[in-house]
Design a protein around this motif. Sequence first.
Motif, PDB file in Angstrom:
ATOM      1  N   TRP A  54       0.826  -1.197   0.000  1.00  0.00           N
ATOM      2  CA  TRP A  54       0.000   0.000   0.000  1.00  0.00           C
ATOM      3  C   TRP A  54       0.867   1.257   0.000  1.00  0.00           C
ATOM      4  O   TRP A  54       0.586   2.228  -0.704  1.00  0.00           O
ATOM      5  CB  TRP A  54      -0.961  -0.001   1.197  1.00  0.00           C
ATOM      6  N   LEU A  55       1.954   1.272   0.763  1.00  0.00           N
ATOM      7  CA  LEU A  55       2.854   2.422   0.778  1.00  0.00           C
ATOM      8  C   LEU A  55       3.503   2.635  -0.590  1.00  0.00           C
ATOM      9  O   LEU A  55       3.627   3.774  -1.051  1.00  0.00           O
ATOM     10  CB  LEU A  55       3.928   2.244   1.855  1.00  0.00           C
ATOM     11  N   VAL A  56       3.911   1.545  -1.237  1.00  0.00           N
ATOM     12  CA  VAL A  56       4.495   1.661  -2.581  1.00  0.00           C
ATOM     13  C   VAL A  56       3.455   2.211  -3.556  1.00  0.00           C
ATOM     14  O   VAL A  56       3.752   3.086  -4.375  1.00  0.00           O
ATOM     15  CB  VAL A  56       5.050   0.301  -3.056  1.00  0.00           C
ATOM     16  N   LEU A  57       2.220   1.726  -3.472  1.00  0.00           N
ATOM     17  CA  LEU A  57       1.163   2.208  -4.357  1.00  0.00           C
ATOM     18  C   LEU A  57       0.886   3.694  -4.134  1.00  0.00           C
ATOM     19  O   LEU A  57       0.751   4.458  -5.089  1.00  0.00           O
ATOM     20  CB  LEU A  57      -0.105   1.384  -4.152  1.00  0.00           C
ATOM     21  N   CYS A  58       0.841   4.116  -2.877  1.00  0.00           N
ATOM     22  CA  CYS A  58       0.633   5.542  -2.580  1.00  0.00           C
ATOM     23  C   CYS A  58       1.798   6.379  -3.088  1.00  0.00           C
ATOM     24  O   CYS A  58       1.611   7.478  -3.617  1.00  0.00           O
ATOM     25  CB  CYS A  58       0.454   5.757  -1.076  1.00  0.00           C
ATOM     26  N   HIS A  59       2.998   5.856  -2.927  1.00  0.00           N
ATOM     27  CA  HIS A  59       4.192   6.561  -3.387  1.00  0.00           C
ATOM     28  C   HIS A  59       4.178   6.716  -4.906  1.00  0.00           C
ATOM     29  O   HIS A  59       4.467   7.791  -5.439  1.00  0.00           O
ATOM     30  CB  HIS A  59       5.421   5.776  -2.925  1.00  0.00           C
ATOM     31  N   THR A  60       3.821   5.651  -5.609  1.00  0.00           N
ATOM     32  CA  THR A  60       3.743   5.700  -7.067  1.00  0.00           C
ATOM     33  C   THR A  60       2.655   6.668  -7.517  1.00  0.00           C
ATOM     34  O   THR A  60       2.841   7.433  -8.468  1.00  0.00           O
ATOM     35  CB  THR A  60       3.470   4.296  -7.636  1.00  0.00           C
ATOM     36  N   THR A  61       1.519   6.656  -6.830  1.00  0.00           N
ATOM     37  CA  THR A  61       0.432   7.586  -7.161  1.00  0.00           C
ATOM     38  C   THR A  61       0.887   9.029  -6.990  1.00  0.00           C
ATOM     39  O   THR A  61       0.561   9.892  -7.808  1.00  0.00           O
ATOM     40  CB  THR A  61      -0.798   7.300  -6.271  1.00  0.00           C
ATOM     41  N   ALA A  62       1.656   9.298  -5.946  1.00  0.00           N
ATOM     42  CA  ALA A  62       2.171  10.655  -5.736  1.00  0.00           C
ATOM     43  C   ALA A  62       3.102  11.071  -6.876  1.00  0.00           C
ATOM     44  O   ALA A  62       3.042  12.216  -7.345  1.00  0.00           O
ATOM     45  CB  ALA A  62       2.896  10.738  -4.394  1.00  0.00           C
ATOM     46  N   TRP A  63       3.944  10.155  -7.344  1.00  0.00           N
ATOM     47  CA  TRP A  63       4.807  10.472  -8.481  1.00  0.00           C
ATOM     48  C   TRP A  63       3.980  10.744  -9.741  1.00  0.00           C
ATOM     49  O   TRP A  63       4.282  11.653 -10.510  1.00  0.00           O
ATOM     50  CB  TRP A  63       5.787   9.323  -8.757  1.00  0.00           C
ATOM     51  N   VAL A  64       2.937   9.954  -9.952  1.00  0.00           N
ATOM     52  CA  VAL A  64       2.080  10.160 -11.127  1.00  0.00           C
ATOM     53  C   VAL A  64       1.395  11.521 -11.046  1.00  0.00           C
ATOM     54  O   VAL A  64       1.355  12.262 -12.033  1.00  0.00           O
ATOM     55  CB  VAL A  64       1.036   9.024 -11.248  1.00  0.00           C
ATOM     56  N   LEU A  65       0.863  11.870  -9.880  1.00  0.00           N
ATOM     57  CA  LEU A  65       0.224  13.178  -9.720  1.00  0.00           C
ATOM     58  C   LEU A  65       1.219  14.294  -9.974  1.00  0.00           C
ATOM     59  O   LEU A  65       0.909  15.292 -10.639  1.00  0.00           O
ATOM     60  CB  LEU A  65      -0.376  13.311  -8.319  1.00  0.00           C
ATOM     61  N   GLY A  66       2.419  14.156  -9.428  1.00  0.00           N
ATOM     62  CA  GLY A  66       3.450  15.170  -9.647  1.00  0.00           C
ATOM     63  C   GLY A  66       3.851  15.303 -11.100  1.00  0.00           C
ATOM     64  O   GLY A  66       4.206  16.386 -11.569  1.00  0.00           O
ATOM     65  N   MET A  67       3.770  14.186 -11.838  1.00  0.00           N
ATOM     66  CA  MET A  67       4.158  14.212 -13.247  1.00  0.00           C
ATOM     67  C   MET A  67       3.063  14.801 -14.125  1.00  0.00           C
ATOM     68  O   MET A  67       3.333  15.531 -15.066  1.00  0.00           O
ATOM     69  CB  MET A  67       4.484  12.780 -13.697  1.00  0.00           C
ATOM     70  N   TRP A  68       1.814  14.486 -13.836  1.00  0.00           N
ATOM     71  CA  TRP A  68       0.725  14.838 -14.736  1.00  0.00           C
ATOM     72  C   TRP A  68       0.049  16.159 -14.409  1.00  0.00           C
ATOM     73  O   TRP A  68      -0.566  16.756 -15.299  1.00  0.00           O
ATOM     74  CB  TRP A  68      -0.314  13.727 -14.754  1.00  0.00           C
ATOM     75  N   LEU A  74      -0.484  22.037  -6.792  1.00  0.00           N
ATOM     76  CA  LEU A  74      -1.732  21.343  -7.104  1.00  0.00           C
ATOM     77  C   LEU A  74      -1.582  19.836  -6.849  1.00  0.00           C
ATOM     78  O   LEU A  74      -2.466  19.207  -6.277  1.00  0.00           O
ATOM     79  CB  LEU A  74      -2.148  21.596  -8.554  1.00  0.00           C
ATOM     80  N   ALA A  75      -0.445  19.269  -7.258  1.00  0.00           N
ATOM     81  CA  ALA A  75      -0.197  17.845  -7.021  1.00  0.00           C
ATOM     82  C   ALA A  75      -0.189  17.546  -5.525  1.00  0.00           C
ATOM     83  O   ALA A  75      -0.759  16.544  -5.078  1.00  0.00           O
ATOM     84  CB  ALA A  75       1.127  17.429  -7.651  1.00  0.00           C
ATOM     85  N   ARG A  76       0.433  18.409  -4.736  1.00  0.00           N
ATOM     86  CA  ARG A  76       0.477  18.211  -3.289  1.00  0.00           C
ATOM     87  C   ARG A  76      -0.924  18.289  -2.687  1.00  0.00           C
ATOM     88  O   ARG A  76      -1.302  17.481  -1.837  1.00  0.00           O
ATOM     89  CB  ARG A  76       1.399  19.243  -2.653  1.00  0.00           C
ATOM     90  N   ASN A  77      -1.732  19.261  -3.137  1.00  0.00           N
ATOM     91  CA  ASN A  77      -3.095  19.398  -2.615  1.00  0.00           C
ATOM     92  C   ASN A  77      -3.963  18.190  -2.987  1.00  0.00           C
ATOM     93  O   ASN A  77      -4.732  17.700  -2.164  1.00  0.00           O
ATOM     94  CB  ASN A  77      -3.733  20.688  -3.112  1.00  0.00           C
ATOM     95  N   VAL A  78      -3.853  17.725  -4.215  1.00  0.00           N
ATOM     96  CA  VAL A  78      -4.622  16.548  -4.638  1.00  0.00           C
ATOM     97  C   VAL A  78      -4.154  15.322  -3.865  1.00  0.00           C
ATOM     98  O   VAL A  78      -4.964  14.518  -3.398  1.00  0.00           O
ATOM     99  CB  VAL A  78      -4.509  16.325  -6.160  1.00  0.00           C
ATOM    100  N   ALA A  79      -2.831  15.175  -3.689  1.00  0.00           N
ATOM    101  CA  ALA A  79      -2.291  14.029  -2.952  1.00  0.00           C
ATOM    102  C   ALA A  79      -2.739  14.057  -1.486  1.00  0.00           C
ATOM    103  O   ALA A  79      -2.925  13.005  -0.880  1.00  0.00           O
ATOM    104  CB  ALA A  79      -0.771  14.014  -3.032  1.00  0.00           C
ATOM    105  N   ASN A  80      -2.921  15.236  -0.915  1.00  0.00           N
ATOM    106  CA  ASN A  80      -3.398  15.335   0.469  1.00  0.00           C
ATOM    107  C   ASN A  80      -4.892  15.050   0.573  1.00  0.00           C
ATOM    108  O   ASN A  80      -5.361  14.547   1.589  1.00  0.00           O
ATOM    109  CB  ASN A  80      -3.100  16.714   1.051  1.00  0.00           C
TER     110      ASN A  80
END
Length: 186
Positions: A54-68, A74-80
């Motif tokens: 789950w931590l790896v999945l959350c970490h990967t999702t954060a990278w995807v948000l930061g990339m897209w 905005l990426a930080r706010n969406v990730a929060n």
Amino acid sequence: CMYHASVSALSLVLCNVPGLGVCALVYQLISYFMIGYHVTAAAFFHSVALFAWWLVLCHTTAWVLGMWLPSPSLARNVANFLPAIQASFCGFFVPRSDIPSYWIWLHYVNPMTYAFFLGSINLLECEGPGCTVMTDTTVTTWQFAQQYYGFSSAQRLPYWLILLGYEMLCLVLLWVGLRFIQHGTI
């Protein structure tokens, strides 16, 4: 020096796996035995593996948000905000049967749904006389979870495969973002 997008995408995720695994182990050492439902070595290590995944999945999702997303803020706010949405529709606070039909799609596309079900099956699954019985009843917590949430041991492998699919989807999105979106050197 610019690395190939596939190497960058994999390295962004994989180089953090050992640290996330240690975090999962420490967290589970503290919390798993306090919960104390179904304490076996297999169930403990299953919980550690699930939490690390789950931590790896959350970490990967954060990278995807930061990339897209167009800006880091905005990426930080969406990730929060994303975990609140995921927790609201995973079936814990509101059971699947009580989620309105026009919102049920959020339950099924939510990776937290499958992680929650896997973790709950792991903690609550118990048959026989040594099971935890709910207060003022003869129903065990496992029987209650089966009736109220629809848990089943047969769901374990399909839910792991669904989580693997989410991770693969995130890696593909990360690769596409690294390959085709303008970014700096990694």
